[in-house]
Design a protein around this motif. Structure first.
Motif, PDB file in Angstrom:
ATOM      1  N   LEU A  61       0.846  -1.184   0.000  1.00 39.79           N
ATOM      2  CA  LEU A  61       0.000   0.000   0.000  1.00 39.79           C
ATOM      3  C   LEU A  61       0.885   1.237   0.000  1.00 39.79           C
ATOM      4  O   LEU A  61       1.727   1.405   0.893  1.00 39.79           O
ATOM      5  N   ILE A  62       0.746   2.086  -1.011  1.00 40.62           N
ATOM      6  CA  ILE A  62       1.556   3.302  -1.117  1.00 40.62           C
ATOM      7  C   ILE A  62       0.630   4.509  -1.172  1.00 40.62           C
ATOM      8  O   ILE A  62      -0.234   4.609  -2.045  1.00 40.62           O
ATOM      9  N   PHE A  63       0.836   5.426  -0.226  1.00 35.69           N
ATOM     10  CA  PHE A  63       0.112   6.691  -0.201  1.00 35.69           C
ATOM     11  C   PHE A  63       0.989   7.762  -0.845  1.00 35.69           C
ATOM     12  O   PHE A  63       2.088   8.028  -0.359  1.00 35.69           O
ATOM     13  N   ASP A  64       0.499   8.357  -1.915  1.00 38.75           N
ATOM     14  CA  ASP A  64       1.236   9.388  -2.643  1.00 38.75           C
ATOM     15  C   ASP A  64       0.631  10.744  -2.275  1.00 38.75           C
ATOM     16  O   ASP A  64      -0.486  11.067  -2.678  1.00 38.75           O
ATOM     17  N   LEU A  65       1.375  11.536  -1.498  1.00 41.94           N
ATOM     18  CA  LEU A  65       0.863  12.791  -0.954  1.00 41.94           C
ATOM     19  C   LEU A  65       1.099  13.975  -1.886  1.00 41.94           C
ATOM     20  O   LEU A  65       0.825  15.121  -1.511  1.00 41.94           O
ATOM     21  N   ARG A  66       1.563  13.743  -3.109  1.00 43.24           N
ATOM     22  CA  ARG A  66       1.898  14.822  -4.037  1.00 43.24           C
ATOM     23  C   ARG A  66       0.668  15.356  -4.761  1.00 43.24           C
ATOM     24  O   ARG A  66      -0.397  14.754  -4.761  1.00 43.24           O
ATOM     25  N   THR A  67       0.865  16.493  -5.421  1.00 39.80           N
ATOM     26  CA  THR A  67      -0.190  17.058  -6.254  1.00 39.80           C
ATOM     27  C   THR A  67      -0.332  16.240  -7.541  1.00 39.80           C
ATOM     28  O   THR A  67       0.553  15.450  -7.899  1.00 39.80           O
ATOM     29  N   ALA A  68      -1.438  16.464  -8.242  1.00 35.85           N
ATOM     30  CA  ALA A  68      -1.652  15.774  -9.513  1.00 35.85           C
ATOM     31  C   ALA A  68      -0.544  16.101 -10.510  1.00 35.85           C
ATOM     32  O   ALA A  68      -0.076  15.236 -11.255  1.00 35.85           O
ATOM     33  N   ALA A  69      -0.085  17.366 -10.511  1.00 34.62           N
ATOM     34  CA  ALA A  69       0.984  17.769 -11.430  1.00 34.62           C
ATOM     35  C   ALA A  69       2.288  17.054 -11.102  1.00 34.62           C
ATOM     36  O   ALA A  69       3.017  16.623 -12.012  1.00 34.62           O
ATOM     37  N   GLY A  81       1.354  -6.163  -7.075  1.00 33.15           N
ATOM     38  CA  GLY A  81       0.712  -6.365  -5.786  1.00 33.15           C
ATOM     39  C   GLY A  81       0.601  -5.135  -4.920  1.00 33.15           C
ATOM     40  O   GLY A  81       0.276  -5.247  -3.730  1.00 33.15           O
ATOM     41  N   VAL A  82       0.842  -3.944  -5.486  1.00 32.69           N
ATOM     42  CA  VAL A  82       0.825  -2.713  -4.707  1.00 32.69           C
ATOM     43  C   VAL A  82      -0.380  -1.858  -5.108  1.00 32.69           C
ATOM     44  O   VAL A  82      -0.619  -1.615  -6.291  1.00 32.69           O
ATOM     45  N   THR A  83      -1.120  -1.392  -4.111  1.00 32.62           N
ATOM     46  CA  THR A  83      -2.222  -0.460  -4.319  1.00 32.62           C
ATOM     47  C   THR A  83      -1.713   0.954  -4.082  1.00 32.62           C
ATOM     48  O   THR A  83      -1.145   1.239  -3.028  1.00 32.62           O
ATOM     49  N   ASP A  84      -1.896   1.831  -5.058  1.00 27.53           N
ATOM     50  CA  ASP A  84      -1.442   3.214  -4.950  1.00 27.53           C
ATOM     51  C   ASP A  84      -2.635   4.105  -4.602  1.00 27.53           C
ATOM     52  O   ASP A  84      -3.663   4.054  -5.273  1.00 27.53           O
ATOM     53  N   VAL A  85      -2.472   4.895  -3.555  1.00 26.02           N
ATOM     54  CA  VAL A  85      -3.551   5.781  -3.101  1.00 26.02           C
ATOM     55  C   VAL A  85      -3.086   7.230  -3.226  1.00 26.02           C
ATOM     56  O   VAL A  85      -2.273   7.697  -2.428  1.00 26.02           O
ATOM     57  N   PRO A  86      -3.573   7.976  -4.229  1.00 19.70           N
ATOM     58  CA  PRO A  86      -3.184   9.387  -4.363  1.00 19.70           C
ATOM     59  C   PRO A  86      -3.942  10.254  -3.362  1.00 19.70           C
ATOM     60  O   PRO A  86      -5.173  10.180  -3.265  1.00 19.70           O
ATOM     61  N   LEU A  87      -3.211  11.077  -2.611  1.00 16.38           N
ATOM     62  CA  LEU A  87      -3.800  11.965  -1.608  1.00 16.38           C
ATOM     63  C   LEU A  87      -3.164  13.341  -1.770  1.00 16.38           C
ATOM     64  O   LEU A  87      -2.057  13.578  -1.285  1.00 16.38           O
ATOM     65  N   ASP A  88      -3.835  14.232  -2.461  1.00 13.41           N
ATOM     66  CA  ASP A  88      -3.269  15.542  -2.783  1.00 13.41           C
ATOM     67  C   ASP A  88      -3.429  16.489  -1.598  1.00 13.41           C
ATOM     68  O   ASP A  88      -4.419  17.205  -1.479  1.00 13.41           O
ATOM     69  N   VAL A  89      -2.425  16.508  -0.742  1.00 13.16           N
ATOM     70  CA  VAL A  89      -2.455  17.307   0.481  1.00 13.16           C
ATOM     71  C   VAL A  89      -2.590  18.797   0.167  1.00 13.16           C
ATOM     72  O   VAL A  89      -3.333  19.532   0.824  1.00 13.16           O
ATOM     73  N   LEU A  90      -1.865  19.275  -0.829  1.00 14.24           N
ATOM     74  CA  LEU A  90      -1.787  20.715  -1.103  1.00 14.24           C
ATOM     75  C   LEU A  90      -2.656  21.160  -2.274  1.00 14.24           C
ATOM     76  O   LEU A  90      -2.408  22.207  -2.872  1.00 14.24           O
ATOM     77  N   LEU A 161       3.612   2.372   2.816  1.00 15.80           N
ATOM     78  CA  LEU A 161       4.603   3.433   2.644  1.00 15.80           C
ATOM     79  C   LEU A 161       3.886   4.698   2.220  1.00 15.80           C
ATOM     80  O   LEU A 161       2.898   4.639   1.480  1.00 15.80           O
ATOM     81  N   PHE A 162       4.359   5.834   2.699  1.00 18.25           N
ATOM     82  CA  PHE A 162       3.826   7.103   2.221  1.00 18.25           C
ATOM     83  C   PHE A 162       4.979   8.010   1.829  1.00 18.25           C
ATOM     84  O   PHE A 162       6.080   7.924   2.377  1.00 18.25           O
ATOM     85  N   HIS A 163       4.723   8.875   0.845  1.00 13.43           N
ATOM     86  CA  HIS A 163       5.790   9.744   0.354  1.00 13.43           C
ATOM     87  C   HIS A 163       5.193  10.970  -0.313  1.00 13.43           C
ATOM     88  O   HIS A 163       4.024  10.990  -0.722  1.00 13.43           O
ATOM     89  N   CYS A 164       6.012  12.007  -0.438  1.00 12.11           N
ATOM     90  CA  CYS A 164       5.682  13.164  -1.270  1.00 12.11           C
ATOM     91  C   CYS A 164       6.807  13.283  -2.293  1.00 12.11           C
ATOM     92  O   CYS A 164       7.210  12.277  -2.878  1.00 12.11           O
ATOM     93  N   THR A 165       7.350  14.463  -2.521  1.00  7.14           N
ATOM     94  CA  THR A 165       8.443  14.604  -3.487  1.00  7.14           C
ATOM     95  C   THR A 165       9.798  14.367  -2.816  1.00  7.14           C
ATOM     96  O   THR A 165      10.543  13.468  -3.199  1.00  7.14           O
ATOM     97  N   THR A 166      10.103  15.167  -1.817  1.00  9.39           N
ATOM     98  CA  THR A 166      11.378  14.992  -1.109  1.00  9.39           C
ATOM     99  C   THR A 166      11.210  14.233   0.197  1.00  9.39           C
ATOM    100  O   THR A 166      12.195  14.001   0.902  1.00  9.39           O
ATOM    101  N   GLY A 167      10.011  13.860   0.539  1.00  7.88           N
ATOM    102  CA  GLY A 167       9.787  13.038   1.723  1.00  7.88           C
ATOM    103  C   GLY A 167      10.080  13.746   3.027  1.00  7.88           C
ATOM    104  O   GLY A 167      10.564  13.107   3.970  1.00  7.88           O
ATOM    105  N   LYS A 168       9.782  15.060   3.093  1.00  8.40           N
ATOM    106  CA  LYS A 168      10.176  15.767   4.303  1.00  8.40           C
ATOM    107  C   LYS A 168       9.090  16.673   4.886  1.00  8.40           C
ATOM    108  O   LYS A 168       9.058  16.866   6.097  1.00  8.40           O
ATOM    109  N   ASP A 169       8.199  17.231   4.080  1.00  5.38           N
ATOM    110  CA  ASP A 169       7.217  18.202   4.574  1.00  5.38           C
ATOM    111  C   ASP A 169       5.841  17.548   4.745  1.00  5.38           C
ATOM    112  O   ASP A 169       5.395  17.313   5.865  1.00  5.38           O
TER     113      ASP A 169
END
Length: 271
Positions: A61-69, A81-90, A161-169
């Motif tokens: 399971l991967i949570f992608d916290l980035r924007t659509a762009a 075997g991985v489910t990707d979950v897009p979550l646009d925080v910003l 796992l969750f991530h954004c671009t640089t994995g810090k904010d």
């Protein structure tokens, strides 16, 4: 796999700042389970032996916290075997720096502008403002609500796992709230947060060199690509001001059921 510099770090050249959130000890003496939840930078460079090692972590399971762009510019790889979950925080912020870092760094014409617009402590102030937005923006609250709903009752077995671009904010706030709700002390939450300066910055030396060669101020870039204690302090201050404490953030801020924190503790702490 190369021995990491820190016990929580997993060193993959193509995915810097990859860390296991397990091992931290809570106030009541329990320990966060290892091999269950990971944080990282974006994953689009994952390849070769690194990809094999990554798949061995058992992440489903991967949570992608980035924007659509951001996701369109650097999409996550298709992993079996991985489910990707897009979550646009910003999504509700047109000015948040973390969502535009790649564009700034890719455009040489932006370097001179960055010196003027972000020097003299302006970058630090702007990023702290973004951290406060991450606590209160409707898109952020919706994203983190979905994140915790899924973590509390995952739709897949295996690790997350969750991530954004640089994995810090955006990733940093997700980690800080996750560890806090499990009962990890504020000091250790900050210890994990500040590890980004050790785990990410060395991997970005080519970016620093190119930025400085183009006339960029390395202190500005350090403020953008590193983390500062005051950034996360700003987010916690905003949380306290708006919602009181971590339980208030979960129930009033994210609109989660009051049972979610205990479900998280039951699922991710050693019993």
């Amino acid at each position: 796999m190369t021995q990491p510099k820190h016990a929580h770090a997993i060193e993959l050249a193509t995915v810097p700042n990859l860390r296991d959130l397990g091992g931290w000890v809570t106030a009541d003496g329990r320990k966060v389970q290892t091999g269950r939840v990971y944080r990282s930078t974006e994953l689009h460079r994952l390849a070769g032996d690194d990809r094999t090692k990554f798949e061995e972590l058992g992440i489903t399971l991967i949570f992608d916290l980035r924007t659509a762009a951001e996701r369109q510019a650097a999409p996550d790889p298709n992993l079996p075997g991985v489910t990707d979950v897009p979550l646009d925080v910003l999504a509700d912020s047109a000015t948040a720096i973390p969502a535009h870092l790649n564009a700034v760094l890719a455009d040489p014409a932006m370097v001179a502008k960055a010196n003027e617009a972000l020097g003299g402590g302006k970058a630090e102030s702007l990023i702290e403002g973004t951290y406060r937005q991450i606590v209160t923006l409707p898109s952020a609250r919706a994203a983190y609500r979905k994140f915790y709903e899924e973590l509390a009752e995952p739709s897949t077995s295996g690790a997350a796992l969750f991530h954004c671009t640089t994995g810090k904010d955006r990733t940093g706030w997700a980690t800080a709230t996750f560890l806090t709700v499990l009962g990890v002390s504020r000091d250790e939450v900050f210890e994990d947060y500040l590890l980004t300066n050790d785990e990410l910055i060395p991997a970005l030396h080519p970016i620093f060199a190119a930025f400085e060669k183009a006339g960029g101020d390395p202190d500005v870039l350090s403020a953008l690509l590193g983390v500062r204690r005051e950034y996360l302090e700003g987010a916690f201050d905003e949380m306290a001001k708006e919602f009181g404490d971590i339980d208030g953030y979960f129930t009033k801020g994210l609109g989660l059921d009051a049972s979610v924190p205990e479900k998280l503790r039951e699922r991710y702490l050693e019993q």
